[in-house]
Design a protein around this motif. Structure first.
Motif, PDB file in Angstrom:
ATOM      1  N   GLY A  50       0.846  -1.072   0.292  1.00 46.92           N
ATOM      2  CA  GLY A  50      -0.050   0.068   0.005  1.00 46.92           C
ATOM      3  C   GLY A  50       0.836   1.251   0.181  1.00 46.92           C
ATOM      4  N   ILE A  51       0.716   2.150  -1.070  1.00 52.70           N
ATOM      5  CA  ILE A  51       1.397   3.396  -1.099  1.00 52.70           C
ATOM      6  C   ILE A  51       0.581   4.459  -0.524  1.00 52.70           C
ATOM      7  CG2 ILE A  51       2.582   4.936  -2.714  1.00 52.70           C
ATOM      8  CD1 ILE A  51       3.858   2.195  -2.565  1.00 52.70           C
ATOM      9  N   PRO A  52       1.323   5.318   0.343  1.00 52.57           N
ATOM     10  CA  PRO A  52       0.443   6.583   0.914  1.00 52.57           C
ATOM     11  C   PRO A  52       0.323   7.566  -0.353  1.00 52.57           C
ATOM     12  CG  PRO A  52       2.481   6.068   2.347  1.00 52.57           C
ATOM     13  CD  PRO A  52       2.553   5.342   0.987  1.00 52.57           C
ATOM     14  N   GLY A  53      -0.957   8.056  -0.428  1.00 51.36           N
ATOM     15  CA  GLY A  53      -1.307   9.386  -1.226  1.00 51.36           C
ATOM     16  C   GLY A  53      -2.238  10.258  -0.722  1.00 51.36           C
ATOM     17  N   ILE A  94     -15.029   8.426  -6.470  1.00 54.92           N
ATOM     18  CA  ILE A  94     -13.783   8.101  -7.055  1.00 54.92           C
ATOM     19  C   ILE A  94     -13.081   9.417  -6.808  1.00 54.92           C
ATOM     20  CG2 ILE A  94     -12.624   7.680  -9.348  1.00 54.92           C
ATOM     21  CD1 ILE A  94     -14.139   5.329  -8.323  1.00 54.92           C
ATOM     22  N   ALA A  95     -11.891   9.411  -6.282  1.00 57.10           N
ATOM     23  CA  ALA A  95     -11.123  10.792  -6.172  1.00 57.10           C
ATOM     24  C   ALA A  95      -9.838  10.668  -6.851  1.00 57.10           C
ATOM     25  CB  ALA A  95     -10.698  10.712  -4.571  1.00 57.10           C
ATOM     26  N   ILE A  96      -9.146  11.817  -6.747  1.00 61.15           N
ATOM     27  CA  ILE A  96      -7.923  11.648  -7.504  1.00 61.15           C
ATOM     28  C   ILE A  96      -7.077  12.033  -6.278  1.00 61.15           C
ATOM     29  CG2 ILE A  96      -6.307  13.304  -8.721  1.00 61.15           C
ATOM     30  CD1 ILE A  96      -8.504  12.082 -10.636  1.00 61.15           C
ATOM     31  N   VAL A  97      -6.162  10.921  -6.371  1.00 60.82           N
ATOM     32  CA  VAL A  97      -5.038  10.730  -5.285  1.00 60.82           C
ATOM     33  C   VAL A  97      -3.607  10.983  -5.926  1.00 60.82           C
ATOM     34  CG1 VAL A  97      -3.922   9.219  -3.641  1.00 60.82           C
ATOM     35  CG2 VAL A  97      -6.638   9.148  -4.047  1.00 60.82           C
ATOM     36  N   GLU A  98      -3.005  11.775  -5.048  1.00 61.14           N
ATOM     37  CA  GLU A  98      -1.682  12.277  -5.448  1.00 61.14           C
ATOM     38  C   GLU A  98      -0.526  11.298  -4.688  1.00 61.14           C
ATOM     39  OE1 GLU A  98       1.505  16.118  -5.623  1.00 61.14           O
ATOM     40  OE2 GLU A  98      -0.604  16.342  -6.025  1.00 61.14           O
ATOM     41  N   ILE A  99       0.335  10.549  -5.347  1.00 58.58           N
ATOM     42  CA  ILE A  99       1.363   9.775  -4.844  1.00 58.58           C
ATOM     43  C   ILE A  99       2.487  10.385  -5.510  1.00 58.58           C
ATOM     44  CG2 ILE A  99       2.351   7.547  -4.651  1.00 58.58           C
ATOM     45  CD1 ILE A  99      -0.830   6.505  -5.050  1.00 58.58           C
ATOM     46  N   SER A 100       3.571  11.017  -4.643  1.00 57.78           N
ATOM     47  CA  SER A 100       4.710  11.471  -5.165  1.00 57.78           C
ATOM     48  C   SER A 100       4.507  12.082  -6.301  1.00 57.78           C
ATOM     49  CB  SER A 100       5.721  10.500  -5.209  1.00 57.78           C
ATOM     50  OG  SER A 100       5.725   9.812  -4.011  1.00 57.78           O
ATOM     51  N   GLY A 101       3.615  12.994  -6.754  1.00 57.53           N
ATOM     52  CA  GLY A 101       3.520  13.964  -7.912  1.00 57.53           C
ATOM     53  C   GLY A 101       2.801  13.318  -8.935  1.00 57.53           C
ATOM     54  N   LEU A 154       7.018   7.107   3.073  1.00 56.62           N
ATOM     55  CA  LEU A 154       7.085   7.431   2.075  1.00 56.62           C
ATOM     56  C   LEU A 154       8.695   7.528   1.732  1.00 56.62           C
ATOM     57  CD1 LEU A 154       4.655  10.147   0.760  1.00 56.62           C
ATOM     58  CD2 LEU A 154       5.218   7.937  -0.590  1.00 56.62           C
ATOM     59  N   ALA A 155       9.307   8.091   3.058  1.00 52.96           N
ATOM     60  CA  ALA A 155      10.704   8.078   2.867  1.00 52.96           C
ATOM     61  C   ALA A 155      11.305   6.450   3.278  1.00 52.96           C
ATOM     62  CB  ALA A 155      11.055   8.666   4.416  1.00 52.96           C
ATOM     63  N   LEU A 156      10.696   5.637   3.737  1.00 56.04           N
ATOM     64  CA  LEU A 156      11.321   4.228   3.860  1.00 56.04           C
ATOM     65  C   LEU A 156      11.118   3.757   2.476  1.00 56.04           C
ATOM     66  CD1 LEU A 156       9.788   3.040   7.167  1.00 56.04           C
ATOM     67  CD2 LEU A 156      12.283   3.622   6.700  1.00 56.04           C
ATOM     68  N   LEU A 157       9.818   3.798   1.672  1.00 62.86           N
ATOM     69  CA  LEU A 157      10.037   3.353   0.306  1.00 62.86           C
ATOM     70  C   LEU A 157      10.991   3.734  -0.429  1.00 62.86           C
ATOM     71  CD1 LEU A 157       6.050   3.111   0.029  1.00 62.86           C
ATOM     72  CD2 LEU A 157       7.545   1.254   0.361  1.00 62.86           C
ATOM     73  N   VAL A 158      11.277   5.181  -0.451  1.00 61.76           N
ATOM     74  CA  VAL A 158      12.268   5.577  -1.391  1.00 61.76           C
ATOM     75  C   VAL A 158      13.540   5.229  -0.882  1.00 61.76           C
ATOM     76  CG1 VAL A 158      13.368   7.780  -1.994  1.00 61.76           C
ATOM     77  CG2 VAL A 158      11.062   7.932  -1.867  1.00 61.76           C
ATOM     78  N   GLU A 159      13.680   5.084   0.304  1.00 55.97           N
ATOM     79  CA  GLU A 159      15.052   4.517   0.686  1.00 55.97           C
ATOM     80  C   GLU A 159      15.303   2.842   0.317  1.00 55.97           C
ATOM     81  OE1 GLU A 159      16.679   3.617   5.121  1.00 55.97           O
ATOM     82  OE2 GLU A 159      15.849   5.430   4.853  1.00 55.97           O
ATOM     83  N   ILE A 160      14.517   2.137   0.208  1.00 56.37           N
ATOM     84  CA  ILE A 160      14.495   0.977  -0.249  1.00 56.37           C
ATOM     85  C   ILE A 160      14.172   0.596  -1.664  1.00 56.37           C
ATOM     86  CG2 ILE A 160      14.386   0.104   1.886  1.00 56.37           C
ATOM     87  CD1 ILE A 160      11.282  -0.974   1.124  1.00 56.37           C
ATOM     88  N   GLU A 165      11.469   0.758  -3.357  1.00 63.09           N
ATOM     89  CA  GLU A 165      10.206   0.297  -4.044  1.00 63.09           C
ATOM     90  C   GLU A 165       9.265   1.492  -4.690  1.00 63.09           C
ATOM     91  OE1 GLU A 165      10.094  -3.631  -0.827  1.00 63.09           O
ATOM     92  OE2 GLU A 165       8.239  -2.618  -1.507  1.00 63.09           O
ATOM     93  N   LEU A 166       9.458   2.533  -4.007  1.00 64.55           N
ATOM     94  CA  LEU A 166       8.386   3.533  -4.464  1.00 64.55           C
ATOM     95  C   LEU A 166       8.473   3.734  -6.039  1.00 64.55           C
ATOM     96  CD1 LEU A 166       6.174   5.682  -3.870  1.00 64.55           C
ATOM     97  CD2 LEU A 166       7.952   7.266  -3.490  1.00 64.55           C
ATOM     98  N   GLN A 167       9.646   3.720  -6.490  1.00 62.31           N
ATOM     99  CA  GLN A 167       9.965   3.888  -7.812  1.00 62.31           C
ATOM    100  C   GLN A 167       9.393   2.731  -8.603  1.00 62.31           C
ATOM    101  OE1 GLN A 167      11.095   6.873  -9.175  1.00 62.31           O
ATOM    102  NE2 GLN A 167      10.407   6.206 -10.935  1.00 62.31           N
ATOM    103  N   GLU A 168       9.516   1.550  -8.219  1.00 62.95           N
ATOM    104  CA  GLU A 168       8.847   0.456  -8.859  1.00 62.95           C
ATOM    105  C   GLU A 168       7.417   0.435  -8.979  1.00 62.95           C
ATOM    106  OE1 GLU A 168      11.988  -2.823  -7.370  1.00 62.95           O
ATOM    107  OE2 GLU A 168      10.172  -3.361  -7.540  1.00 62.95           O
ATOM    108  N   GLU A 169       6.803   1.054  -7.883  1.00 59.71           N
ATOM    109  CA  GLU A 169       5.366   1.149  -7.658  1.00 59.71           C
ATOM    110  C   GLU A 169       4.990   2.355  -8.511  1.00 59.71           C
ATOM    111  OE1 GLU A 169       4.636  -2.157  -5.755  1.00 59.71           O
ATOM    112  OE2 GLU A 169       3.124  -0.860  -6.219  1.00 59.71           O
TER     113      GLU A 169
END
Length: 104
Positions: A4-7, A19-26, A70-76, A78-82
């Motif tokens: 699950g990715i925070p947005g 249905i909403a628009i959710v922003e996830i890292s831009g 988000l900081a942890l995901l960037v660190e490992i 996985e965020l970029q993959e998602e």
């Protein structure tokens, strides 16, 4: 692995269907928020942070927890993959049409 990715909910696309628009890292993407409305209208959810998995907001989280995650995901890495998976999904869903996502 399911992730699950925070947005953050930034706008409502379809009030009647949640249905909403959710922003996830831009990246902005339509997400079903019915599971997190908790008796509120979709419009009342604007600004909420949610965990998003395969197009559905699964739970609400606070802004501090979202930032830490988000900081942890960037660190490992996985965020970029998602985010790439979200982009590929948007492209496949729209078959070359203009996707709902917006890059800043």
């Amino acid at each position: 692995m399911c992730l699950g990715i925070p947005g953050q909910i930034t706008a409502i696309e379809d009030e009647a269907n949640g249905i909403a628009i959710v922003e996830i890292s831009g990246v902005r993407r339509p997400v079903n928020i019915a599971c997190v409305m908790d008796g509120r209208t979709a419009a009342e959810c604007i600004g909420d942070w949610v965990l998003v998995h395969v197009g559905f907001a699964m739970s609400r989280i606070d802004a501090e927890e979202a930032a830490k995650t988000l900081a942890l995901l960037v660190e490992i890495g996985e965020l970029q993959e998602e985010l790439h998976a979200i982009e590929r999904s948007a492209n496949a869903d729209n078959l070359g049409e203009d996707a709902h996502e917006v890059r800043r």
